[in-house]
Scaffold this motif. Structure first.
Motif, PDB file in Angstrom:
ATOM      1  N   LEU A  70       0.830  -1.210   0.000  1.00 33.46           N
ATOM      2  CA  LEU A  70       0.000   0.000   0.000  1.00 33.46           C
ATOM      3  C   LEU A  70       0.866   1.262   0.000  1.00 33.46           C
ATOM      4  O   LEU A  70       0.568   2.228  -0.696  1.00 33.46           O
ATOM      5  N   LEU A  71       1.952   1.235   0.772  1.00 31.89           N
ATOM      6  CA  LEU A  71       2.817   2.423   0.862  1.00 31.89           C
ATOM      7  C   LEU A  71       3.551   2.698  -0.456  1.00 31.89           C
ATOM      8  O   LEU A  71       4.106   3.773  -0.645  1.00 31.89           O
ATOM      9  N   ALA A  72       3.524   1.734  -1.359  1.00 31.85           N
ATOM     10  CA  ALA A  72       4.154   1.934  -2.663  1.00 31.85           C
ATOM     11  C   ALA A  72       3.237   2.712  -3.611  1.00 31.85           C
ATOM     12  O   ALA A  72       3.676   3.205  -4.647  1.00 31.85           O
ATOM     13  N   GLU A  73       1.956   2.831  -3.248  1.00 34.25           N
ATOM     14  CA  GLU A  73       0.989   3.519  -4.112  1.00 34.25           C
ATOM     15  C   GLU A  73       1.174   5.035  -3.983  1.00 34.25           C
ATOM     16  O   GLU A  73       1.354   5.539  -2.873  1.00 34.25           O
ATOM     17  N   PRO A  74       1.082   5.767  -5.084  1.00 28.79           N
ATOM     18  CA  PRO A  74       1.354   7.207  -5.016  1.00 28.79           C
ATOM     19  C   PRO A  74       0.394   7.987  -4.111  1.00 28.79           C
ATOM     20  O   PRO A  74       0.786   8.972  -3.487  1.00 28.79           O
ATOM     21  N   GLU A  75      -0.861   7.535  -4.001  1.00 24.07           N
ATOM     22  CA  GLU A  75      -1.826   8.256  -3.155  1.00 24.07           C
ATOM     23  C   GLU A  75      -1.568   8.017  -1.668  1.00 24.07           C
ATOM     24  O   GLU A  75      -2.051   8.775  -0.830  1.00 24.07           O
ATOM     25  N   VAL A  76      -0.873   6.944  -1.340  1.00 26.08           N
ATOM     26  CA  VAL A  76      -0.668   6.586   0.071  1.00 26.08           C
ATOM     27  C   VAL A  76       0.613   7.268   0.552  1.00 26.08           C
ATOM     28  O   VAL A  76       1.712   6.725   0.428  1.00 26.08           O
ATOM     29  N   ILE A  77       0.445   8.464   1.079  1.00 25.19           N
ATOM     30  CA  ILE A  77       1.593   9.329   1.346  1.00 25.19           C
ATOM     31  C   ILE A  77       2.159   9.151   2.750  1.00 25.19           C
ATOM     32  O   ILE A  77       3.200   9.709   3.063  1.00 25.19           O
ATOM     33  N   SER A  78       1.477   8.380   3.594  1.00 30.73           N
ATOM     34  CA  SER A  78       1.911   8.303   4.982  1.00 30.73           C
ATOM     35  C   SER A  78       1.625   6.935   5.589  1.00 30.73           C
ATOM     36  O   SER A  78       0.654   6.272   5.209  1.00 30.73           O
ATOM     37  N   CYS A  79       2.453   6.542   6.552  1.00 27.46           N
ATOM     38  CA  CYS A  79       2.217   5.309   7.300  1.00 27.46           C
ATOM     39  C   CYS A  79       1.596   5.687   8.642  1.00 27.46           C
ATOM     40  O   CYS A  79       2.218   6.366   9.463  1.00 27.46           O
ATOM     41  N   GLY A  80       0.348   5.257   8.866  1.00 26.33           N
ATOM     42  CA  GLY A  80      -0.295   5.586  10.140  1.00 26.33           C
ATOM     43  C   GLY A  80      -1.788   5.332  10.105  1.00 26.33           C
ATOM     44  O   GLY A  80      -2.307   4.961   9.054  1.00 26.33           O
ATOM     45  N   GLU A  81      -2.494   5.501  11.244  1.00 26.60           N
ATOM     46  CA  GLU A  81      -1.837   5.968  12.432  1.00 26.60           C
ATOM     47  C   GLU A  81      -1.262   4.794  13.206  1.00 26.60           C
ATOM     48  O   GLU A  81      -1.941   3.800  13.426  1.00 26.60           O
TER      49      GLU A  81
ATOM     50  N   LYS B 230      10.049   5.444   2.269  1.00 23.37           N
ATOM     51  CA  LYS B 230      10.230   6.908   2.398  1.00 23.37           C
ATOM     52  C   LYS B 230       8.912   7.643   2.635  1.00 23.37           C
ATOM     53  O   LYS B 230       8.624   8.668   2.005  1.00 23.37           O
ATOM     54  N   ARG B 231       8.124   7.112   3.542  1.00 28.31           N
ATOM     55  CA  ARG B 231       6.858   7.750   3.876  1.00 28.31           C
ATOM     56  C   ARG B 231       6.899   8.308   5.300  1.00 28.31           C
ATOM     57  O   ARG B 231       7.169   7.567   6.249  1.00 28.31           O
ATOM     58  N   PRO B 232       6.614   9.610   5.481  1.00 31.87           N
ATOM     59  CA  PRO B 232       6.481  10.166   6.838  1.00 31.87           C
ATOM     60  C   PRO B 232       5.391   9.411   7.606  1.00 31.87           C
ATOM     61  O   PRO B 232       4.485   8.827   6.990  1.00 31.87           O
ATOM     62  N   ILE B 233       5.496   9.419   8.920  1.00 34.38           N
ATOM     63  CA  ILE B 233       4.559   8.632   9.728  1.00 34.38           C
ATOM     64  C   ILE B 233       3.552   9.526  10.461  1.00 34.38           C
ATOM     65  O   ILE B 233       3.808  10.696  10.723  1.00 34.38           O
ATOM     66  N   LEU B 234       2.423   8.893  10.781  1.00 37.04           N
ATOM     67  CA  LEU B 234       1.356   9.550  11.544  1.00 37.04           C
ATOM     68  C   LEU B 234       1.292   8.859  12.881  1.00 37.04           C
ATOM     69  O   LEU B 234       0.962   7.672  12.943  1.00 37.04           O
ATOM     70  N   ILE B 235       1.574   9.594  13.933  1.00 36.37           N
ATOM     71  CA  ILE B 235       1.659   8.970  15.256  1.00 36.37           C
ATOM     72  C   ILE B 235       0.406   9.201  16.102  1.00 36.37           C
ATOM     73  O   ILE B 235      -0.084  10.329  16.226  1.00 36.37           O
TER      74      ILE B 235
ATOM     75  N   GLY C 283      15.179  11.114   8.695  1.00 34.82           N
ATOM     76  CA  GLY C 283      14.946  12.504   8.304  1.00 34.82           C
ATOM     77  C   GLY C 283      13.568  12.719   7.686  1.00 34.82           C
ATOM     78  O   GLY C 283      13.291  13.777   7.130  1.00 34.82           O
ATOM     79  N   LEU C 284      12.689  11.717   7.784  1.00 37.46           N
ATOM     80  CA  LEU C 284      11.386  11.805   7.110  1.00 37.46           C
ATOM     81  C   LEU C 284      10.341  12.562   7.931  1.00 37.46           C
ATOM     82  O   LEU C 284       9.395  13.116   7.372  1.00 37.46           O
TER      83      LEU C 284
END
Ligand SMILES: [Zn+2]
Length: 275
Positions: free
Chosen positions: A89-100, A130-135, A162-163
Motif C-alpha cells: 500500500l505504501l508503494a501507491e502514489p496516493e498513500v503518502i503516509s504510514c499511520g496511524e 520513504k513515507r512520513p509517519i502519523l503517530i 529525516g522523514l
C-alpha cells in the motif's frame, strides 16, 4: 483553503452519505483530506485508498490522500501477511503516509510490548518506502510511559531517516511537544482544542511555531464545538483552525496558508488541492 490532515473517511458512519459529506467539506473550503487507512482492523487497511480513487478527479470534492498502518491495539494482528500488505500500500502514489501507528496505554488492548514491536516493524517499512509517519500516542492518566517509550523508539529508529511525521491529535505536554519538534514532527490539533476544559492544550499550542502546526478533525470522532457530541466530518475542521488562529494571534487566512504549506512540505508533494 484548509487541509484536514486526519479523517477516517472509511468509517461505517459515512456509509449512507459519504459523497454528500465530502461535497460539504469542499463547500466549506476544505481543499484536501488525508484519509486514514487503518480500518476497523488490518484487513481493511486499503479502504482509505479505495475512497481516494473513487473521488479524486471529480470536480466539487477535496483532493484526497490516504495513509495505511496498523493501529496500536491491532498490532497483535500485524503478521507477515499484514506487514507485506502495508508495504504494498505504501508503494501507491496516493498513500503518502504510514499511520496511524504508535502506542496507546490509555485503553486496554494489545500488550505494551506487542505495540512497541508492531510500531518498530512499521517504522522499518515506512522508512524503506520513504513515507512520513502519523503517530497516535495516548498515555494512561497521570503517567508519561507511552510518550517516554514512543519518543525513545522514534529517536532510535526514526530520527535518522529525516522523514519526520505528524503527532496526530496532540495531547501531550510541553516536554513531549518540544521533543516532537526536535524530531522534525508537525503537531496536529483536533476538535478537542476547542473544548472549554482544554485551556492547557491551547496554552501549549500558543508556544508552537506557525510552521510546525496542522489541523485535523479525526472524524468521525472529536467533533469541535459547537458540534461536540455529534458525528464529526471534515467540513468542521474550520472550527479548530479558528481557535488555533486565535491562540497563535494570527488571521484565519494565515493559519490556513501555514497549515497547508506545512502539510505539503512534510510530504514533499506539489501543493494540490481540489479537483
Ligand atoms: Zn485517527
Amino acid at each position: 483553503m484548509l487541509i484536514d490532515s486526519h479523517a477516517h473517511l472509511d468509517s461505517e458512519r459515512y456509509a449512507d452519505d459519504r459523497e454528500a459529506m465530502l461535497a460539504r467539506a469542499w463547500e466549506a473550503g476544505v481543499g484536501a483530506v488525508l484519509a486514514i487507512g487503518i480500518g476497523e482492523r488490518p484487513a481493511q487497511m486499503h479502504r482509505a485508498l479505495e475512497i481516494c480513487r473513487r473521488f479524486n478527479g471529480r470536480p466539487g470534492f477535496p483532493k484526497l490522500y490516504a495513509s495505511a498502518g496498523v493501529y496500536p491495539h491491532n498490532t497483535h494482528q500485524a503478521d507477515a501477511a499484514v506487514l507485506s500488505k502495508l508495504d504494498s500500500l505504501l508503494a501507491e502514489p496516493e498513500v503518502i503516509s504510514c499511520g496511524e501507528i504508535g502506542l496507546d496505554y490509555f485503553h486496554e488492548g494489545a500488550p505494551h510490548a506487542v505495540q512497541r514491536e508492531g510500531l518498530i516493524r512499521q517504522l522499518e517499512i515506512a522508512a524503506n518506502r520513504k513515507r512520513p509517519i502519523l503517530i497516535h500516542c495516548r498515555a494512561k492518566e497521570g503517567t508519561t510511559d507511552a510518550w517516554d517509550q514512543l519518543l525513545e523508539i522514534l529517536e532510535t529508529h526514526w530520527r535518522q531517516t529525516g522523514l519526520g511525521g505528524i503527532m496526530h491529535c496532540f495531547g501531550g505536554g510541553w516536554e513531549q511537544a518540544r521533543r516532537s519538534l526536535e524530531l522534525g514532527f508537525l503537531v496536529s490539533f483536533a476538535g478537542n482544542l476547542t473544548y472549554p476544559k482544554a485551556q492547557p492544550l491551547r496554552d501549549l499550542a500558543a508556544r508552537l511555531p506557525l510552521d510546525r502546526v496542522l489541523v485535523e478533525t479525526d472524524a468521525p470522532w472529536l467533533a469541535p464545538a459547537p458540534h461536540r457530541g455529534k458525528r464529526n466530518e471534515p467540513a468542521w475542521v474550520l472550527r479548530t483552525a479558528l481557535v488555533l488562529a486565535e491562540v497563535l494571534h494570527v488571521e484565519k487566512e494565515e493559519i490556513a496558508s501555514a497549515t497547508t504549506k506545512n502539510f505539503f512540505r512534510l510530504f514533499d508533494i506539489k501543493a494540490d488541492v481540489g479537483n
